[in-house]
Design a protein around this motif. Structure first.
Motif, PDB file in Angstrom:
ATOM      1  N   ILE A 260      -2.478  15.478  -0.963  1.00  0.00           N
ATOM      2  CA  ILE A 260      -2.885  15.466  -2.483  1.00  0.00           C
ATOM      3  C   ILE A 260      -4.325  15.965  -2.894  1.00  0.00           C
ATOM      4  N   GLY A 261      -5.043  15.698  -1.670  1.00  0.00           N
ATOM      5  CA  GLY A 261      -6.491  16.027  -2.098  1.00  0.00           C
ATOM      6  C   GLY A 261      -7.313  15.080  -2.776  1.00  0.00           C
ATOM      7  N   LEU A 262      -7.053  13.745  -2.488  1.00  0.00           N
ATOM      8  CA  LEU A 262      -7.836  12.528  -2.930  1.00  0.00           C
ATOM      9  C   LEU A 262      -8.628  11.950  -1.892  1.00  0.00           C
ATOM     10  N   GLU A 263      -9.941  11.553  -2.588  1.00  0.00           N
ATOM     11  CA  GLU A 263     -10.971  11.037  -1.565  1.00  0.00           C
ATOM     12  C   GLU A 263     -11.261   9.598  -1.769  1.00  0.00           C
ATOM     13  N   SER A 264     -11.045   9.154  -2.984  1.00  0.00           N
ATOM     14  CA  SER A 264     -11.654   7.803  -3.351  1.00  0.00           C
ATOM     15  C   SER A 264     -11.258   6.579  -2.626  1.00  0.00           C
ATOM     16  N   HIS A 265     -10.016   6.702  -1.955  1.00  0.00           N
ATOM     17  CA  HIS A 265      -9.763   5.518  -1.332  1.00  0.00           C
ATOM     18  C   HIS A 265     -10.578   5.286  -0.081  1.00  0.00           C
ATOM     19  N   ARG A 266     -11.390   6.169   0.350  1.00  0.00           N
ATOM     20  CA  ARG A 266     -12.022   6.269   1.541  1.00  0.00           C
ATOM     21  C   ARG A 266     -13.337   5.578   1.225  1.00  0.00           C
ATOM     22  N   GLY A 267     -14.360   6.068   0.492  1.00  0.00           N
ATOM     23  CA  GLY A 267     -15.643   5.350  -0.089  1.00  0.00           C
ATOM     24  C   GLY A 267     -16.714   4.945   1.008  1.00  0.00           C
ATOM     25  N   ARG A 268     -16.453   5.248   2.186  1.00  0.00           N
ATOM     26  CA  ARG A 268     -17.424   4.852   3.328  1.00  0.00           C
ATOM     27  C   ARG A 268     -17.426   5.890   4.286  1.00  0.00           C
TER      28      ARG A 268
ATOM     29  N   ARG B 208       0.868  -1.070   0.049  1.00  0.00           N
ATOM     30  CA  ARG B 208      -0.019  -0.072  -0.003  1.00  0.00           C
ATOM     31  C   ARG B 208       0.793   1.193   0.024  1.00  0.00           C
ATOM     32  N   THR B 209       1.817   1.142   0.782  1.00  0.00           N
ATOM     33  CA  THR B 209       2.748   2.379   1.004  1.00  0.00           C
ATOM     34  C   THR B 209       3.455   2.756  -0.227  1.00  0.00           C
ATOM     35  N   ALA B 210       3.865   1.648  -0.928  1.00  0.00           N
ATOM     36  CA  ALA B 210       4.567   1.998  -2.466  1.00  0.00           C
ATOM     37  C   ALA B 210       3.722   2.535  -3.418  1.00  0.00           C
TER      38      ALA B 210
ATOM     39  N   ARG C 130     -18.421   2.655   9.220  1.00  0.00           N
ATOM     40  CA  ARG C 130     -17.708   1.465   8.519  1.00  0.00           C
ATOM     41  C   ARG C 130     -16.438   1.716   8.036  1.00  0.00           C
ATOM     42  N   ASP C 131     -16.184   3.325   8.109  1.00  0.00           N
ATOM     43  CA  ASP C 131     -14.588   3.789   7.452  1.00  0.00           C
ATOM     44  C   ASP C 131     -13.758   3.535   8.508  1.00  0.00           C
ATOM     45  N   LEU C 132     -14.136   3.459   9.609  1.00  0.00           N
ATOM     46  CA  LEU C 132     -13.282   3.530  10.952  1.00  0.00           C
ATOM     47  C   LEU C 132     -12.988   1.984  11.237  1.00  0.00           C
ATOM     48  N   VAL C 133     -13.974   1.109  10.776  1.00  0.00           N
ATOM     49  CA  VAL C 133     -13.738  -0.254  11.216  1.00  0.00           C
ATOM     50  C   VAL C 133     -13.295  -1.329  10.038  1.00  0.00           C
ATOM     51  N   ARG C 134     -13.308  -0.854   8.884  1.00  0.00           N
ATOM     52  CA  ARG C 134     -13.186  -1.871   7.741  1.00  0.00           C
ATOM     53  C   ARG C 134     -11.677  -1.891   7.487  1.00  0.00           C
ATOM     54  N   PRO C 135     -11.112  -2.942   7.186  1.00  0.00           N
ATOM     55  CA  PRO C 135      -9.770  -3.064   6.904  1.00  0.00           C
ATOM     56  C   PRO C 135      -9.252  -2.408   5.620  1.00  0.00           C
ATOM     57  N   CYS C 136      -7.986  -1.858   5.716  1.00  0.00           N
ATOM     58  CA  CYS C 136      -7.726  -1.108   4.508  1.00  0.00           C
ATOM     59  C   CYS C 136      -7.212  -2.077   3.465  1.00  0.00           C
ATOM     60  N   PHE C 137      -7.921  -2.610   2.627  1.00  0.00           N
ATOM     61  CA  PHE C 137      -7.527  -3.461   1.543  1.00  0.00           C
ATOM     62  C   PHE C 137      -6.735  -2.693   0.330  1.00  0.00           C
ATOM     63  N   ALA C 138      -6.198  -3.547  -0.529  1.00  0.00           N
ATOM     64  CA  ALA C 138      -5.263  -3.037  -1.602  1.00  0.00           C
ATOM     65  C   ALA C 138      -6.533  -2.131  -2.600  1.00  0.00           C
ATOM     66  N   GLU C 139      -7.563  -3.260  -2.714  1.00  0.00           N
ATOM     67  CA  GLU C 139      -8.319  -2.630  -3.811  1.00  0.00           C
ATOM     68  C   GLU C 139      -9.124  -1.309  -3.420  1.00  0.00           C
ATOM     69  N   ASP C 140      -8.984  -0.788  -2.032  1.00  0.00           N
ATOM     70  CA  ASP C 140      -9.493   0.740  -1.801  1.00  0.00           C
ATOM     71  C   ASP C 140      -8.784   1.722  -2.687  1.00  0.00           C
TER      72      ASP C 140
END
Length: 600
Positions: free
Chosen positions: A560-568, A495-497, A572-582
């Motif tokens: 950067i000003g981006l938000e699409s990786h959140r989507g929730r 994810r970091t890469a 739900r945004d707090l407790v859902r794991p941060c998967f690569a697909e996000d």
């Protein structure tokens, strides 16, 4: 153009996770650009290359997180998966498939990577904005007279993605030159025959971190007589968290890599706004500024540590006998870490195998002692008795030489760019200036996180290098034409890469509003001060962010000003794991926001 000179838009050094993502991201935004990736070895992937993976080397990142957002990892056979963790060989194959399947302007990403091409020197051409990379090409498949050649590549933009795991650190041990057996670092074990040579009976593993644990396990599983030596003067053995998750979380990584957990990390990257109410600000006040909150915070982390240590059963496994019918104390209790998991002073890893602890307890003798000297057929311990441990092989899980990872930069350039160099290169005036900044920054960090003012007793080796002084751990304050990716140590580099690569592109594009140099210097100093208080000895260089992947990457994307990786929204945004697909769709969001008129 000069003879032997090639010109590019962007030069990328290193074809590991960070270099691959830097090339993919830059080309996804600018597909017609002339981008080259120089890789010194004969395979891509860095630590995940096919030349460095072996049977006992498994991921510490599970399925769904050990991949990039734009290509799924092929299914891993159930027999090769333990709560989602799996052998590293699948990542090596995935990365090779990845660079073959990404195509930009009619060229595959793989065609941009030049293997066996080591950057020996990187420098700015005097009086210009042009970087010059001097390349040494060595191909073992060619005949002697054609083996090597040198040339120079130029570009106005450079991404150094050499990371931290390219140059092994080998211990300097008295008498090592007299040892008649084989000496192998973890980086080279996959290419070594030592574990399969029947002449090698006695194996000593040196080091206390996860790489040493993997080698000790591997040697024990093939029937070697294994001794594992963890120095007394070091930071101690790693903590091994359980692989299994709890509740709805399939594994411990899913439970840990959530934005809710990020609030419990005392992380400098969590944005706790001061001028308006925010959940992060409220939780920070509650956990670190109230008695009840501090007690709750302490209880949570003690539970995390207790769960991991209970699974290991450091004292209970002693004297139970092993698979060979023996019953003796093999020193398994010496693997108990010195500090709780929160502090990370002795690092941590995931126990990805159901038989790891039992194998080590039954078949490996663990010593917690410094090595007094090496002799022809083994080592003598500095335990007061001069205990002799026989060895045919010494396996070194002793980490990495950070300075050698950017040996292509001379000391003066590395120092000016903010990379760790010998403290002797600092002038007295500079040292005093940095000390004053560090003192003020530390006071600020302790006001924000009072819990960090009371660390446990721990071992720390005095620092000999200056800390990493890069903005967001990537950007030199003095020169935005070069960025360094992967110079941090944390739990999930996939994810970091991706996120670091997009942040780097936004710097090169000029779409990121960078603060002035004084503000960047203040933030860098605060990050270094926080890292040293938060991660103790491991944090001395200011680049150990082990638990902070989620807040760190969120911080970069917010900048950067981006938000699409959140989507929730909300809970739900707090407790859902941060998967690569996000992260899928981030580049398109970036292009729509900043490159609407640019043809792709």
């Amino acid at each position: 153009m000069e003879k032997g000179l090639e010109s590019f838009d962007v030069i990328i050094i290193g074809a590991g996770l960070y270099g691959i993502q830097a090339a993919r991201t830059y080309l996804a935004v600018h597909p017609s650009s002339n981008v080259v990736v120089f890789e010194g070895s004969s395979t891509i992937g860095g630590v995940w290359s096919k030349d460095r993976v072996y049977d006992a080397f498994w991921t510490q990142t599970p399925v769904g997180m050990a991949e990039f957002s734009d290509q799924r990892l092929p299914p891993v056979p159930e027999l090769d998966s333990y709560y989602g963790f799996f052998p590293a060989k699948y990542v090596a194959s995935y990365l090779e498939s990845y660079v073959e399947s990404r195509e930009f302007a009619g060229r595959k990403l793989s065609s941009r990577i030049r293997l066996d091409s080591r950057v020996t020197r990187l420098e700015k051409k005097g009086g210009t904005c042009e970087w010059r990379a001097h390349i040494f090409v060595h191909n073992k498949s060619l005949r002697d007279e054609e083996e090597a050649r040198n040339y120079t590549a130029t570009a106005q933009k450079v991404i150094d993605a050499t990371g931290l795991t390219s140059s092994p650190y080998m211990p300097s041990l008295p008498g090592l030159e007299t040892f008649s057996g084989e000496l192998v670092h973890q980086k080279d074990i996959a290419q070594s025959h030592v574990l399969h040579d029947s002449a090698n009976h006695n194996v000593i593993v040196i080091g206390g971190a996860k790489s040493a644990a993997d080698m000790a396990y591997a040697a024990a599983k093939v029937g070697k007589t294994v001794s594992w030596v963890i120095r007394k003067s070091g930071s101690g053995p790693a903590s091994f968290a359980l692989a299994q998750g709890s509740g709805s979380y399939k594994n411990s990584n899913e439970a840990f890599y959530t934005r809710l957990t990020a609030l419990f990390l005392a992380s400098v990257f969590v944005r706790a706004r001061r001028r308006e109410w925010s959940l992060a600000g409220f939780v920070e006040w509650l956990l670190y500024k109230t008695s009840m909150g501090m007690l709750f915070f302490s209880w949570i982390w003690k539970r995390v540590t207790a769960r991991a240590w209970k699974g290991a059963d450091y004292s209970g496994r002693q004297g139970k006998g092993d698979a060979w019918g023996e019953s003796e104390d093999r020193g398994f209790h010496n693997l108990q870490p010195d500090t709780e998991i929160f502090w990370q002073n002795d690092s941590s890893g995931i126990n990805q195998r159901p038989d790891f602890f039992s194998t080590i307890a039954d078949r490996v003798t663990v010593y917690r002692s410094d090595i007094d000297r090496v002799c022809e057929r083994g080592i003598h311990l500095a335990d007061g008795n001069g205990t002799f441990v026989p060895a045919d092989v010494l396996l070194c899980g002793t980490g990495w030489d950070i300075r050698s990872s950017y040996a292509h930069l001379n000391d003066a350039t590395a120092h000016d760019l903010g990379l760790p160099v010998s403290q002797s290169l600092q002038s007295a005036q500079e040292a005093l200036h940095c000390a004053a900044l560090d003192t003020r920054a530390e006071a600020h960090i302790l006001r924000r996180f009072p819990v960090l003012a009371h660390p446990p007793t721990y071992h720390s080796t005095p620092a000999t290098l200056t800390p990493l002084r890069l903005y967001k751990a990537m950007l030199p304050v003095s020169d935005p034409s070069i960025l360094f990716l992967g110079k941090i140590m944390l739990g999930n580099h996939f994810r970091t890469a991706e996120v670091q690569a997009l942040w780097a592109v936004s710097v090169f594009d000029g779409t990121l509003s960078l603060p002035d140099e004084d503000a960047m210097e203040r933030e860098i100093t605060e990050t270094v001060a926080w890292c040293r208080k938060r991660y103790l000895g491991k944090g001395q260089l200011g680049n150990w962010f082990w638990f902070d992947m989620v807040p760190y990457t969120d911080c970069l994307l917010e900048e950067i000003g981006l938000e699409s990786h959140r989507g929730r929204k909300g809970l739900r945004d707090l407790v859902r794991p941060c998967f690569a697909e996000d992260l899928f769709g981030l580049i398109e969001e970036y292009k729509a926001k900043y490159h609407k008129r640019e043809s792709t």
